[in-house]
Motif scaffolding. Structure first.
Motif, PDB file in Angstrom:
ATOM      1  N   ARG A  37       1.003  -1.112   0.175  1.00  0.00           N
ATOM      2  CA  ARG A  37       0.051   0.125  -0.084  1.00  0.00           C
ATOM      3  C   ARG A  37       0.847   1.206  -0.126  1.00  0.00           C
ATOM      4  NH1 ARG A  37      -5.716  -0.268   2.539  1.00  0.00           N
ATOM      5  NH2 ARG A  37      -6.643  -0.319   0.517  1.00  0.00           N
TER       6      ARG A  37
ATOM      7  N   ASN B 233      -2.451   3.131   7.695  1.00  0.00           N
ATOM      8  CA  ASN B 233      -3.919   2.893   8.402  1.00  0.00           C
ATOM      9  C   ASN B 233      -3.979   1.478   8.937  1.00  0.00           C
ATOM     10  OD1 ASN B 233      -4.847   5.564   7.925  1.00  0.00           O
ATOM     11  ND2 ASN B 233      -4.581   4.955   5.653  1.00  0.00           N
TER      12      ASN B 233
ATOM     13  N   GLU C  54      -6.467  -0.433   8.266  1.00  0.00           N
ATOM     14  CA  GLU C  54      -6.742  -1.468   7.282  1.00  0.00           C
ATOM     15  C   GLU C  54      -5.634  -1.714   6.200  1.00  0.00           C
ATOM     16  OE1 GLU C  54      -8.206   1.405   7.664  1.00  0.00           O
ATOM     17  OE2 GLU C  54      -8.652   2.519   5.826  1.00  0.00           O
ATOM     18  N   ASP C  55      -4.528  -0.818   6.293  1.00  0.00           N
ATOM     19  CA  ASP C  55      -3.384  -1.184   5.422  1.00  0.00           C
ATOM     20  C   ASP C  55      -2.892  -2.591   5.521  1.00  0.00           C
ATOM     21  OD1 ASP C  55      -3.814   1.242   4.509  1.00  0.00           O
ATOM     22  OD2 ASP C  55      -1.888   2.150   5.436  1.00  0.00           O
TER      23      ASP C  55
ATOM     24  N   TYR D 143      -4.425  -5.156   5.941  1.00  0.00           N
ATOM     25  CA  TYR D 143      -5.128  -6.373   5.487  1.00  0.00           C
ATOM     26  C   TYR D 143      -5.236  -6.381   3.948  1.00  0.00           C
ATOM     27  CZ  TYR D 143      -6.578  -6.774  10.190  1.00  0.00           C
ATOM     28  OH  TYR D 143      -6.652  -7.178  11.606  1.00  0.00           O
ATOM     29  N   ALA D 144      -4.600  -5.104   3.353  1.00  0.00           N
ATOM     30  CA  ALA D 144      -4.953  -5.137   1.893  1.00  0.00           C
ATOM     31  C   ALA D 144      -4.317  -6.119   1.124  1.00  0.00           C
ATOM     32  CB  ALA D 144      -4.149  -3.904   1.542  1.00  0.00           C
ATOM     33  N   ASP D 145      -4.949  -6.569   0.175  1.00  0.00           N
ATOM     34  CA  ASP D 145      -4.381  -7.630  -1.010  1.00  0.00           C
ATOM     35  C   ASP D 145      -4.634  -6.955  -2.103  1.00  0.00           C
ATOM     36  OD1 ASP D 145      -3.624 -10.392  -1.505  1.00  0.00           O
ATOM     37  OD2 ASP D 145      -5.373 -11.238  -0.882  1.00  0.00           O
TER      38      ASP D 145
ATOM     39  N   ASP E 218      -6.988  -4.763  -4.356  1.00  0.00           N
ATOM     40  CA  ASP E 218      -7.430  -3.611  -3.376  1.00  0.00           C
ATOM     41  C   ASP E 218      -7.070  -2.500  -3.679  1.00  0.00           C
ATOM     42  OD1 ASP E 218      -8.725  -5.667  -2.025  1.00  0.00           O
ATOM     43  OD2 ASP E 218      -7.642  -5.493  -0.254  1.00  0.00           O
TER      44      ASP E 218
ATOM     45  N   GLY F 100      -5.112   0.856  -3.862  1.00  0.00           N
ATOM     46  CA  GLY F 100      -3.814   1.383  -3.560  1.00  0.00           C
ATOM     47  C   GLY F 100      -2.745   0.482  -3.376  1.00  0.00           C
TER      48      GLY F 100
ATOM     49  N   PRO G 273      -3.514   6.208  -2.066  1.00  0.00           N
ATOM     50  CA  PRO G 273      -2.511   6.250  -0.975  1.00  0.00           C
ATOM     51  C   PRO G 273      -1.158   5.414  -1.649  1.00  0.00           C
ATOM     52  CG  PRO G 273      -4.151   4.500  -0.570  1.00  0.00           C
ATOM     53  CD  PRO G 273      -4.614   5.502  -1.650  1.00  0.00           C
TER      54      PRO G 273
ATOM     55  N   ILE H 286     -13.393  -3.897   6.947  1.00  0.00           N
ATOM     56  CA  ILE H 286     -13.350  -4.707   5.847  1.00  0.00           C
ATOM     57  C   ILE H 286     -13.074  -6.213   6.544  1.00  0.00           C
ATOM     58  CG2 ILE H 286     -12.540  -3.037   4.204  1.00  0.00           C
ATOM     59  CD1 ILE H 286      -9.637  -3.645   4.757  1.00  0.00           C
TER      60      ILE H 286
ATOM     61  N   ARG I 274     -14.602 -12.021   2.947  1.00  0.00           N
ATOM     62  CA  ARG I 274     -14.272 -10.715   2.953  1.00  0.00           C
ATOM     63  C   ARG I 274     -14.388 -10.013   1.726  1.00  0.00           C
ATOM     64  NH1 ARG I 274      -8.447  -8.097   3.335  1.00  0.00           N
ATOM     65  NH2 ARG I 274      -8.886  -7.633   1.239  1.00  0.00           N
ATOM     66  N   ARG I 275     -14.212 -10.604   0.577  1.00  0.00           N
ATOM     67  CA  ARG I 275     -14.156 -10.055  -0.777  1.00  0.00           C
ATOM     68  C   ARG I 275     -15.511  -9.905  -1.117  1.00  0.00           C
ATOM     69  NH1 ARG I 275      -9.867  -8.827  -3.353  1.00  0.00           N
ATOM     70  NH2 ARG I 275      -8.486  -9.808  -1.564  1.00  0.00           N
TER      71      ARG I 275
ATOM     72  N   ARG J  98     -17.366  -7.199   0.810  1.00  0.00           N
ATOM     73  CA  ARG J  98     -17.054  -5.880   0.578  1.00  0.00           C
ATOM     74  C   ARG J  98     -17.547  -5.257  -0.639  1.00  0.00           C
ATOM     75  NH1 ARG J  98     -11.113  -4.877  -0.072  1.00  0.00           N
ATOM     76  NH2 ARG J  98     -11.618  -6.020  -1.986  1.00  0.00           N
TER      77      ARG J  98
ATOM     78  N   ARG K  82     -12.812   0.206  -7.708  1.00  0.00           N
ATOM     79  CA  ARG K  82     -11.768   0.534  -8.835  1.00  0.00           C
ATOM     80  C   ARG K  82     -12.223   1.656  -9.731  1.00  0.00           C
ATOM     81  NH1 ARG K  82      -6.612  -0.897  -8.933  1.00  0.00           N
ATOM     82  NH2 ARG K  82      -6.715   0.515  -7.671  1.00  0.00           N
TER      83      ARG K  82
END
Lengths: 562, 91
Positions: A109, A524, A526-527, A529-531, A534, A536, A553, B8, B79-80, B83, B91
């Motif tokens: 991220r 942040n 939630e950064d 868990y970003a995959d 996602d 950013g 970001p 999330i 989760r995906r 969300r 996006r």
């Protein structure tokens, strides 16, 4: 010790060496990117490796030639504690599974390339980030040097590279040539080179070890006889030690007194392994969180290989291998027991096994230099092109440094430094791993803990005489008596780590009560868990630039607000 | 980018996270209990217990890691999907 060069073995060895050199140069065209002149491409292979490539790359990275030479050498020398490499490489994977996906997410991220980048972003402290980067470079250099020791051992057993009496240049010319090629293709192809060569390395290693562990025990009368031979060598060594007025040090199975040493070596090494910059570099080059987790479940296959290889140390005893330097035991075993062509494959496997991690390590150390020393302190407005150029040049410097280490200083020096490296690198864990979960620790408290851990670990390691060699008074053992204990010895890195954490907690409490500024956290919740996919998360450079343009970001927006 | 402040993680992920940690604790703890396996007998095909037990722990750890991976990978899909419904097309 010296004998005639086996022509067949030499030809096979050279064949594989030329093959991987060619692959190294061609790797720059593999998964071709628009441009290689930025760190995401040169230093992280485009951040797009899938499960298959990552398995070879991370495996090639963690299970180094030195491991393949040194672990069986310990068993050959009668120390069953050397087998701790197996529990160590079991424990490491659940650890990877839990925390590296978080580091991956936050790094993607924010465009972090090194662990010190993350520490900088999280704690807003260039001092702490510098400490992490400095420790990483310091611990990596001797590690690269040891890879060279691995190649050197093979060359010596093969009978090339001159004798003890020949001049420095003549003796190490083949090593010098091998390293020059390695440096050249790492420079031009970046992380893609070791990723591609890792396929050859692991195929050869698997082939060699599987053949060896099936053929040799049958040939030598079964494991019963092998362990019998090991036991009698150990009995002889212990009897000699008792005659010389020393406690018996060798054992087939560690005794009660060694249990803590064994467990703490396994745990401490497992915790330290993923603090090494080269491991983090390999993990950050993957394309998604699940690639890391899937690999954590698949990589233990290498541990099995390592365990079998370790047992070859006992096989060498049973096969009557006699070497003055225990590290030559395994190459010598292959030379004695196998025809020239197969010995040649085995030698090539070990030597290529040294080139892959050496390349990744030099890239990782170069990235640390570029991002956290050059860009943080020397040229704060460096462009991605300048960063990549800086890293490429520094990767050469790092390798040259390692070469000087091996050529000029005695081997003992590199091994001592490697021992210290493990102790040092573990002291960066609180800043990196605790930082992935909590911002509770104060940046200066983490720096204080790091300093105390480094100092304590270094001093205690210096004080350790060798249990087996009476003339070695310093850096003789990775374990030391636990403070206030009579007989319990534990891995120094772990004791230093506990002290480090204690200092970090106490100083945090003090600084918090004094309301000392804690700095601005760029990340942040939630950064973490970003995959991939996602918003950013930089999957490609082009995409990252898109994010910056839309105010997302991306990399540059997170670097502004120091 | 207001959507990024949405929670999330699905609600049940905490329980599942606990189970995952428990599953992963097994391959960490077993190798550390050295006194449970630092002995010679019983041997298998001449290999002392100390060595074959640790080699056997490797496939055992793989089983636990794979189960943990399945759990995490499926909750990632949840989760995906969740969300996707909550946020529409980000996006």
């Amino acid at each position: 010790m010296k004998e005639d060069v086996d022509a067949v073995a030499l030809v096979i060895f050279l064949f594989f060496f030329v093959l991987v050199t060619g692959m190294g140069f061609l790797a720059s065209r593999w998964r071709r990117a628009e441009a290689l002149d930025n760190l995401d491409e040169w230093g992280l292979g485009g951040r797009g490796f899938g499960t298959f490539v990552a398995w070879f790359l991370i495996g090639g990275d963690l299970y180094t030639a030195y491991t393949f030479v040194a672990v069986p050498a310990l068993l050959y020398a009668g120390s069953a504690v050397g087998f701790f490499a197996v529990p160590y490489t079991i424990i490491v994977y659940p650890i990877i599974f839990v925390f590296l996906p978080r580091l991956w997410s936050v790094s993607h991220r924010h465009g972090y390339v090194t662990p010190a980048d993350f520490v900088q972003g999280r704690y807003d402290s260039r001092g702490l980030s510098l400490a992490v980067a400095f420790t990483g470079i310091l611990a990596t250099m001797p590690y690269i040097a040891l890879q060279l020791v691995g190649i050197q051992v093979v060359l010596e057993v093969m009978g090339i590279g001159g004798t003890e009496e020949s001049s420095l240049i003549e003796k190490d010319l083949p090593l010098f040539v091998a390293f020059a090629f390695l440096a050249a293709y790492t420079y031009s192809s970046g992380l893609r080179a070791p990723a591609l060569i890792a396929f050859v390395k692991d195929t050869l290693i698997y082939l060699v070890i599987i053949v060896a562990v099936i053929y040799l025990p049958i040939h030598l009368g079964g494991w019963d006889d092998i362990f019998g031979a090991a036991q009698s060598k150990i009995d002889t060594a212990n009897a000699a030690a008792v005659d010389a007025g020393q406690p018996p040090a060798a054992a087939l199975v560690p005794g009660d007194a060694a249990n803590w040493a064994y467990a703490s070596l396994a745990l401490g090494s497992a915790l330290a392994l993923f603090m090494y910059p080269h491991s983090i570099t390999a993990v950050l080059s993957t394309k998604s969180r699940n690639v890391i987790r899937r690999n954590a479940a698949l990589l233990p296959a290498y541990s099995f290989l390592l365990g079998l290889l370790a047992l070859l140390g006992y096989v060498a005893i049973a096969a009557g291998v006699e070497v003055s330097n225990a590290q030559q035991a395994i190459p010598q075993l292959f030379e004695n027991e196998f025809p020239g062509w197969f010995a040649g494959i085995a030698f090539a496997a070990i030597a290529i096994g040294a080139l892959v991690p050496a390349a990744i390590m030099s890239i990782a150390a170069a990235n640390l230099w570029t991002r956290n020393i050059y860009k943080s302190f020397l040229n704060r407005d460096a462009t991605p092109q300048q960063e990549a150029q800086q890293s490429k040049v520094v990767s050469l410097v790092v390798k040259l440094g390692a070469l000087i280490f091996v050529l000029v200083l005695p081997d003992e020096f590199a091994i001592n430094f490697q021992l210290l490296g493990g102790i040092w690198i573990l002291q960066t864990l609180p800043a990196i791993v605790f930082g992935l979960y909590t911002r509770w620790f104060h940046r200066w408290a983490l720096l204080s803990g790091w300093a105390v851990g480094m100092a304590y670990g270094t001093i205690v390691a210096y004080q350790q005489p060798s249990p087996t060699k009476p003339d070695v008074l310093h850096f003789g053992s990775p374990t030391a008596l636990l403070p206030f204990a009579d007989t319990t010895k534990v891995y120094i890195a772990l004791t230093a780590f506990v002290l480090n954490v204690a200092v970090a907690v106490i100083v945090t409490l003090l600084l918090r009560s004094a309301n000392t500024p804690a700095g601005v956290d760029q990340t942040n919740p939630e950064d973490y868990y970003a995959d991939s996919g996602d918003p950013g998360v930089a999957m490609t450079t082009v995409q990252a630039e898109g994010d910056v343009a839309t105010g997302g970001p991306g990399q540059s927006s997170s670097r502004d607000g120091r | 980018m207001a959507s990024r402040s949405e929670p999330i993680r699905p609600r049940h992920s905490r329980n599942r996270g606990g189970l995952v940690v428990l599953l992963l604790a097994v391959p960490v703890v077993l190798p550390l209990l050295v006194s449970t396996y630092a002995r010679v007998d019983p041997t298998i095909a001449g290999i002392p217990f100390f060595f074959w037990y640790q080699l056997a722990l490797i496939p055992v750890s793989v089983v636990f890691l794979l189960i943990a991976y399945r759990l995490v990978a499926s909750s990632g899909r949840d989760r995906r999907e969740q969300r996707g419904q909550d946020e529409g097309d980000v996006r």
